[in-house]
Write an enzyme that holds these catalytic residues in place. Structure first.
Site, PDB file in Angstrom:
ATOM      1  N   ASN A  85     -30.616  26.359  49.560  1.00  0.00           N
ATOM      2  CA  ASN A  85     -29.689  25.665  50.456  1.00  0.00           C
ATOM      3  C   ASN A  85     -29.120  24.485  49.674  1.00  0.00           C
ATOM      4  O   ASN A  85     -29.807  23.486  49.474  1.00  0.00           O
ATOM      5  CB  ASN A  85     -30.459  25.204  51.704  1.00  0.00           C
ATOM      6  N   HIS A 143     -31.150  24.405  61.131  1.00  0.00           N
ATOM      7  CA  HIS A 143     -31.716  23.473  60.159  1.00  0.00           C
ATOM      8  C   HIS A 143     -31.912  22.110  60.835  1.00  0.00           C
ATOM      9  O   HIS A 143     -31.077  21.687  61.636  1.00  0.00           O
ATOM     10  CB  HIS A 143     -30.801  23.351  58.938  1.00  0.00           C
ATOM     11  N   GLY A 200     -37.022  16.868  51.500  1.00  0.00           N
ATOM     12  CA  GLY A 200     -36.432  15.856  50.633  1.00  0.00           C
ATOM     13  C   GLY A 200     -37.316  14.644  50.407  1.00  0.00           C
ATOM     14  O   GLY A 200     -36.860  13.625  49.902  1.00  0.00           O
ATOM     15  N   GLU A 222     -31.415  19.219  59.821  1.00  0.00           N
ATOM     16  CA  GLU A 222     -30.312  18.275  59.615  1.00  0.00           C
ATOM     17  C   GLU A 222     -29.182  18.550  60.610  1.00  0.00           C
ATOM     18  O   GLU A 222     -28.526  17.626  61.089  1.00  0.00           O
ATOM     19  CB  GLU A 222     -29.825  18.361  58.153  1.00  0.00           C
ATOM     20  N   LYS A 236     -26.874  22.462  50.532  1.00  0.00           N
ATOM     21  CA  LYS A 236     -26.460  21.350  51.406  1.00  0.00           C
ATOM     22  C   LYS A 236     -25.066  20.857  50.976  1.00  0.00           C
ATOM     23  O   LYS A 236     -24.259  21.651  50.501  1.00  0.00           O
ATOM     24  CB  LYS A 236     -27.526  20.250  51.424  1.00  0.00           C
TER      25      LYS A 236
HETATM   26  P1  13P Z   1     -35.970  20.077  49.933  1.00  0.00           P
HETATM   27  O1  13P Z   1     -36.419  21.289  49.165  1.00  0.00           O
HETATM   28  O2  13P Z   1     -34.994  19.223  49.195  1.00  0.00           O
HETATM   29  O3  13P Z   1     -37.119  19.319  50.515  1.00  0.00           O
HETATM   30  O4  13P Z   1     -35.117  20.645  51.205  1.00  0.00           O
HETATM   31  C1  13P Z   1     -35.630  21.660  51.957  1.00  0.00           C
HETATM   32  C2  13P Z   1     -34.573  22.141  52.884  1.00  0.00           C
HETATM   33  O5  13P Z   1     -34.153  21.443  53.779  1.00  0.00           O
HETATM   34  C3  13P Z   1     -34.033  23.496  52.653  1.00  0.00           C
HETATM   35  O6  13P Z   1     -33.245  23.907  53.715  1.00  0.00           O
END
Ligand code: 13P
Length: 254
Positions: free
Chosen positions: A9, A99, A177, A101, A11
């Site tokens: 992902n 997700h 993250g 977020e 993002k």
């Molecule tokens: P990280 O691997 O950066 O922690 O993010 C995970 C994530 O949200 C994948 O969708």
């Protein structure tokens, strides 16, 4: 059908040249380094504007294209939005939905996510549906209760045939993250719980056939241990998906 899967992902990261360079490196590294390794489906989810150019560089095989979101309506006056059919028409097979977020920053609730799931499936996309708890919920001992509700209200309204197309991703919010990964025992415990909920909502066959991915600070160092758990079928990778070396190493972790 249950399979080993690693999904990246991206993002809201990369420019077009960066996206093209990143995917070219990943494809070449994986092709050079994984001959004879067990089959792993790799899904790459770049930002919307880069789906077509990145898709062109995937070269088929074990590589598949996915999007990070779609709108719940098929078409119409929704300025700035992207429909599932649009994604399908540029080569997407998968779409990430639910997700944390999106839930947090864009107020996507279970009702909206149900509609998005339906829209994605109607357009022939395979959803990667994310669930996960906050640190507060975990510390209160409510992780399972919270996940049960997210699954029931967001996902289990689908028919058996629709559910067949779904991959579930467990992403504990406290691990996204942050560099704090769930231990392999914590991941296994939750994945087994999710599989049990699927068996209850559908049947044992559906539970056995569903791929359940772990996401949250998964990296080249911890992927092997996480993926070796019996109910962990792979990973949904954020930060480490933006580094070709790390992402390739994660793919090689099965
Ligand atoms: P990280 O691997 O950066 O922690 O993010 C995970 C994530 O949200 C994948 O969708």
């Amino acid at each position: 059908m249950r399979k080993n899967m690693v999904a990246g992902n991206w993002k809201m990261n990369t420019t077009l040249p960066e996206a093209q360079a990143l995917i070219s490196e990943i494809v070449h590294m994986v092709q050079d380094e994984t001959t004879g390794s067990p089959a792993v489906e790799v899904v790459v989810c770049p930002p919307f504007p880069f789906l077509l150019p990145v898709g062109k560089l995937l070269q088929g095989g074990q590589f598949h294209l996915g999007a990070q979101n779609c709108h719940q309506k098929a078409s119409g006056a929704f300025t700035g939005e992207v429909s599932a059919a649009m994604l399908q028409s540029v080569g997407c097979e998968y779409v990430i939905l639910g997700h944390s977020e999106r839930r947090q920053y864009f107020r996507e609730d279970d009702e909206l996510l149900s509609q998005k799931l339906k829209a994605a499936l109607a357009a022939g996309l395979k959803p990667i549906f994310c669930v996960g708890e906050t640190l507060e919920t975990r510390e209160q001992g409510d992780t399972f209760k919270h996940l049960e509700k997210q699954l029931k209200d967001g996902l289990f309204h689908l028919s058996n045939e629709e559910f067949d197309q779904v991959t579930v991703a467990y992403e504990p919010i406290w691990a996204i993250g942050t560099g704090k990964t769930a231990t392999s025992q914590q991941a296994q415990e939750v994945h087994a719980f999710i599989r049990e909920q699927i068996a209850r909502a559908y049947d044992a066959k559906a539970a056995l056939n569903t791929s359940i991915l772990y996401g949250g600070s998964c990296n080249a160092q911890n992927a092997r241990e996480l993926f070796s758990q019996p109910d962990v079928d792979g990973g949904l990778i954020g930060g480490a998906a933006l580094k070709s070396r790390d992402f390739t190493d994660i793919i090689k972790s099965f």
